[in-house]
Write a protein that holds these residues in place. Structure first.
Motif, PDB file in Angstrom:
ATOM      1  N   ASP A  79       0.758  -1.273  -0.043  1.00 51.51           N
ATOM      2  CA  ASP A  79      -0.157  -0.078  -0.099  1.00 51.51           C
ATOM      3  C   ASP A  79       0.923   1.281   0.183  1.00 51.51           C
ATOM      4  O   ASP A  79       2.125   1.097   0.087  1.00 51.51           O
ATOM      5  CB  ASP A  79      -0.881   0.063   1.141  1.00 51.51           C
ATOM      6  N   ASP A  80       0.204   2.416  -0.029  1.00 49.42           N
ATOM      7  CA  ASP A  80       0.845   3.740  -0.155  1.00 49.42           C
ATOM      8  C   ASP A  80       1.259   4.308   1.010  1.00 49.42           C
ATOM      9  O   ASP A  80       1.670   5.677   1.066  1.00 49.42           O
ATOM     10  CB  ASP A  80       0.082   4.631  -0.970  1.00 49.42           C
ATOM     11  N   SER A  81       1.186   3.553   2.366  1.00 49.04           N
ATOM     12  CA  SER A  81       1.377   4.026   3.593  1.00 49.04           C
ATOM     13  C   SER A  81       2.688   4.520   3.638  1.00 49.04           C
ATOM     14  O   SER A  81       3.542   4.016   3.184  1.00 49.04           O
ATOM     15  CB  SER A  81       1.170   3.017   4.889  1.00 49.04           C
ATOM     16  N   ALA A  82       3.204   5.673   4.439  1.00 45.75           N
ATOM     17  CA  ALA A  82       4.583   6.125   4.700  1.00 45.75           C
ATOM     18  C   ALA A  82       5.402   5.369   5.552  1.00 45.75           C
ATOM     19  O   ALA A  82       4.928   4.352   6.387  1.00 45.75           O
ATOM     20  CB  ALA A  82       4.590   7.300   5.457  1.00 45.75           C
ATOM     21  N   PRO A  83       6.575   5.289   5.170  1.00 43.49           N
ATOM     22  CA  PRO A  83       7.465   4.373   6.078  1.00 43.49           C
ATOM     23  C   PRO A  83       7.659   4.779   7.430  1.00 43.49           C
ATOM     24  O   PRO A  83       7.204   5.938   7.718  1.00 43.49           O
ATOM     25  CB  PRO A  83       9.013   4.607   5.447  1.00 43.49           C
ATOM     26  N   ARG A  84       7.754   3.724   8.180  1.00 45.93           N
ATOM     27  CA  ARG A  84       7.861   4.178  10.014  1.00 45.93           C
ATOM     28  C   ARG A  84       9.219   3.560  10.323  1.00 45.93           C
ATOM     29  O   ARG A  84       9.603   2.490  10.018  1.00 45.93           O
ATOM     30  CB  ARG A  84       6.602   3.003  10.435  1.00 45.93           C
ATOM     31  N   ARG A  85       9.507   3.930  11.461  1.00 42.36           N
ATOM     32  CA  ARG A  85      10.726   3.901  12.201  1.00 42.36           C
ATOM     33  C   ARG A  85      10.527   2.741  13.069  1.00 42.36           C
ATOM     34  O   ARG A  85       9.558   2.515  13.573  1.00 42.36           O
ATOM     35  CB  ARG A  85      11.412   5.179  12.927  1.00 42.36           C
ATOM     36  N   LEU A  86      11.442   1.660  12.930  1.00 44.56           N
ATOM     37  CA  LEU A  86      11.437   0.425  13.730  1.00 44.56           C
ATOM     38  C   LEU A  86      12.299   0.657  15.037  1.00 44.56           C
ATOM     39  O   LEU A  86      11.966  -0.011  16.107  1.00 44.56           O
ATOM     40  CB  LEU A  86      12.020  -0.682  12.866  1.00 44.56           C
ATOM     41  N   THR A  87      13.486   1.135  14.935  1.00 41.64           N
ATOM     42  CA  THR A  87      14.312   1.141  15.906  1.00 41.64           C
ATOM     43  C   THR A  87      14.551   2.506  16.707  1.00 41.64           C
ATOM     44  O   THR A  87      14.622   3.629  15.535  1.00 41.64           O
ATOM     45  CB  THR A  87      15.809   0.503  15.768  1.00 41.64           C
ATOM     46  N   PHE A  88      15.309   2.722  17.676  1.00 40.08           N
ATOM     47  CA  PHE A  88      15.485   4.158  17.987  1.00 40.08           C
ATOM     48  C   PHE A  88      16.864   3.974  18.962  1.00 40.08           C
ATOM     49  O   PHE A  88      16.916   4.208  20.110  1.00 40.08           O
ATOM     50  CB  PHE A  88      14.207   4.756  19.204  1.00 40.08           C
ATOM     51  N   SER A  89      17.851   3.732  18.305  1.00 38.13           N
ATOM     52  CA  SER A  89      19.164   3.500  18.803  1.00 38.13           C
ATOM     53  C   SER A  89      20.241   4.259  18.019  1.00 38.13           C
ATOM     54  O   SER A  89      20.276   4.303  16.926  1.00 38.13           O
ATOM     55  CB  SER A  89      19.550   2.114  18.967  1.00 38.13           C
ATOM     56  N   LYS A  90      21.005   5.111  18.807  1.00 37.22           N
ATOM     57  CA  LYS A  90      21.958   5.853  18.349  1.00 37.22           C
ATOM     58  C   LYS A  90      22.952   5.235  17.252  1.00 37.22           C
ATOM     59  O   LYS A  90      23.741   5.672  16.394  1.00 37.22           O
ATOM     60  CB  LYS A  90      22.643   6.643  19.398  1.00 37.22           C
TER      61      LYS A  90
END
Length: 714
Positions: A92-103
């Motif tokens: 589908d055309d949904s926007a990409p999403r962040r999976l991880t939050f690590s520097k």
């Protein structure tokens, strides 16, 4: 350091996708870049280049529904830079999403066979080396560490049933257990002396001194606290003095994959690495049972194999192969296949009639064709052929730019496309017009006043067709006259590509008001095997003559070029050629040389690779062959007295950690300029290697290059 925030579940991603804001919904998905009005556009800056988000290679899920990729939020201070994994639906055309939050960032991503979990390599709290982590994409939650090895873990691969992981790591000589490795590491850390000891080639690689670490393959259950098992310990293969893998930033690598039934592992390895200074090294294919046992050599030739993949039905093993032709300096990479189980050690070379080097290939599930890309004339596009061989067919690609990665899952095919005016984004390649799936950089790129490169060709006296691109500055006016800066690519086995680059960004170099000329001299890739081999016995003079002719042709073709204001520069092999131009002609007003050799013999003896240079010259340095002296820039110093060279002001730059073209070349270069009283400036970057890759160093480098050119061109 990980954030306490939970990773969203797949269900949560779907819900979030349904709630995409109008702003996101309005983002374009067509291949054409976002545009901006001319009045809103500005000249490119170093900040615009450096702070573009860096979109990594996508990895498609086996069911073809998702793609995961890394995105780097760049910063001038490395402590402020972030890198995380993102996920994008392919349905589908949904926007990409962040999976991880690590520097710290993640690498070597691999999907589980059921498309529910990911593993990746990361260095997080308490990790002294990169370890394997598992993330449940469906259930969400924090990533779980699966390995805790002293030497870390690299390149995980799921067993076909999803129950175990294959990966590479290292041990020290004599180690049999993780306790042994830990003790050896402790002993080395506590040593009172700092000397390194070597008995075979090579002591160092790129920007690191090599140690006595030895690469190994491991298997571990795909769960926390499982004990990894060294698959090669005790085998005769690893006792061979020349055993090893390819050198990389994280150590040696063995390209390894599970067999379709999960009962064994196929991998490549070299057994003559100890002879690298006197012979070509080659990587053959081996098979080791997952239950343990001696490794069996599968191939019985002197080719090199890598990029291993099995077909979806498990009946064919594919690989990229180099012929390693004796006495030649270059072989194109060709697509090879073997019937599986292997009935013959001889490969079928599927692209034997294609005179181009395959960059990458994929095998979409259920497909009867293998899809691949290769370079040609500044571009890299998609092609395919029947899995059994035959005619090459061009697949739908964008008209400009370059494909720089490919991944397939199910029937989905995704990759990264970029051009010099379109920073990298993820695209879907589905047998029709490619579709852009991400927009991390499109809006920012649309605000920059830049034009796509213009291509042209010319014919040399010996009938060779030479491809060129020119890049124009912001606010370009064809009625004006512009100085010409000819920039020379490294390699020599590489090609100027229509792509977005950090190290020698074409538009940033043109920004002060120059026309930038990019010439693919002989020795370049993308034009066939003979073209790339043609620098053998003629490493600098022939290519430099073609660069000079390229300048002449550009001046004749484009009336807006000021033929009286010329400069030249390059890095690595481009630096070698920049030094040669400074030594042999006075037509240029300024020269820029980064990581350039001055003496072929010194470069042979101090670089991290010597045998290929010997092959290129036709014999060893003591052979008496004239090329060793006649094509060393330092040996042309007498041209200064003749007025034909060593007159042009030169900016010399080098990374002190560069072991590919060691800093002694730059010191010799600066010394001869001082001896001959030639205007010169030497810049040494103590914390850089072959490339200038740290933000503030890069900004300073560009400012110095622009200052040097301005001083002598304006």
């Amino acid at each position: 350091m990980t954030s306490p925030r939970l990773r969203p579940s797949l269900a949560a991603l779907l819900i979030a996708a349904a709630c995409v804001s109008l702003a996101h919904a309005a983002e374009p998905t067509a291949a054409a870049p976002v545009t901006a009005t001319q009045s809103a556009r500005h000249a490119i800056t170093h900040e615009a280049v450096w702070l573009m988000k860096r979109v990594g290679a996508p990895v498609a899920s086996p069911d073809g529904k998702w793609a995961v990729f890394a995105v780097v939020d760049s910063a001038y201070d490395s402590k402020e830079q972030w890198s995380d994994l993102w996920i994008k639906s392919l349905t589908d055309d949904s926007a990409p999403r962040r999976l991880t939050f690590s520097k710290g960032g993640e690498s070597a991503v691999a999907w589980s066979p059921d498309s529910r979990q990911l593993v990746f390599v990361a260095k997080r709290d308490g990790d002294e080396a990169g370890q394997i982590y598992r993330l449940d994409v469906v259930a969400g939650g924090e990533a779980q560490r699966l390995t805790s090895l002293t030497m870390g873990a690299r390149m995980p691969k799921w067993r076909p049933d999803g129950k175990q992981l294959l990966f590479t790591s290292d041990i020290y000589p004599g180690n049999k257990t993780e306790a042994d490795v830990k003790q050896s590491a402790k002993e080395r850390k506590e040593r009172k002396y700092s000397a390194r000891s070597y008995e075979t080639t090579a002591p160092r690689h790129f920007d690191k001194w090599l140690t006595d670490k030895q690469v190994r393959l491991f298997i571990v259950d795909a769960q926390a606290d499982a004990t990894p098992r060294d698959m090669l310990s005790g085998t005769q293969l690893v006792t061979l003095p020349g055993f090893g893998g390819g050198n990389g930033d994280e150590g040696q690598s063995l390209d390894a994959i599970w067999t379709p039934d999960g009962k064994a592992i196929v991998f490549n390895a070299a057994t003559n690495r100890d002879a690298a200074q006197r012979a070509a090294t080659y990587s053959q294919l081996y098979l080791v049972p997952a239950a343990g046992g001696e490794a069996q050599r599968l191939t019985q030739d002197q080719r090199s194999y890598g990029s291993l993949k099995f077909s979806g039905d498990g009946k064919t093993l594919f690989a990229l192969s180099d012929a390693e032709t004796p006495g030649k300096v270059y072989d194109v990479k060709r697509l090879a296949s073997f019937a599986w189980p292997m009935v013959s050690p001889a490969p079928v070379i599927l692209t034997d009639k294609l005179d181009r080097s395959i960059s990458r290939f994929v095998l979409p599930d259920g497909g009867k064709r293998v899809i691949f890309s290769y370079e040609h004339a500044g571009l890299e596009k998609l092609y395919s052929m029947d899995v059994k061989g035959g005619e090459v067919r061009e697949e739908p690609s964008l008209a400009t730019g370059s494909i720089s990665s490919l991944s397939s899952g199910g029937k989905a095919l995704v990759g990264v496309w970029e051009s010099s005016i379109n920073p990298p984004e993820i695209y879907a390649f589905n047998g029709k017009q490619p579709e852009r799936l991400t927009n991390f950089n499109t809006e920012k790129a649309a605000t920059i006043d830049w034009q796509a490169p213009e291509h042209f060709w010319f014919k040399t006296a010996d009938g060779r067709q030479i491809h060129n691109m020119i890049v124009k500055p912001a606010n370009f006016d064809p009625a004006k006259k512009y100085p010409l800066f000819t920039v020379i690519h490294g390699g020599a086995a590489s090609m100027w590509r229509d792509q977005f680059v950090l190290r020698w960004n074409y538009h940033l170099l043109a920004q002060p008001g120059y026309i930038v000329l990019l010439t693919d001299y002989k020795g370049s890739t993308g034009y066939g095997e003979e073209f790339a081999r043609s620098i053998q016995f003629d490493p600098l003079k022939g290519p430099a003559d073609e660069i000079n002719q390229g300048v002449d042709e550009a001046i004749k073709k484009y009336p807006f070029i000021d033929g009286g204001k010329l400069a030249a520069g390059g890095a690595s092999y481009g630096g070698h050629l920049a030094n040669w131009l400074q030594a042999t002609t006075t037509r240029y007003k300024a020269i820029v040389s980064h990581a350039g050799e001055m003496d072929l013999i010194m470069q042979w003896g101090t670089s991290d690779g010597g045998f290929g240079r010997e092959v290129n010259a036709g014999g060893p340095a003591w052979s008496g062959l004239p090329v060793w002296r006649d094509q060393s820039p330092i040996m042309q110093a007498g041209n200064h007295d003749k007025g034909t060279g060593f007159k042009t002001p030169i900016l010399i730059t080098v990374g002190e950690l560069d072991y590919r073209v060691p800093a002694n070349n730059a010191l010799m270069n600066f010394a001869v300029q001082q001896r001959l009283n030639v205007p010169a400036k030497l810049l040494v970057f103590p914390d850089e290697n072959h490339w200038i890759m740290k933000g503030e160093n890069s900004r300073f480098f560009y400012s110095e290059v622009q200052g040097w050119l301005a001083k002598y061109l304006n």
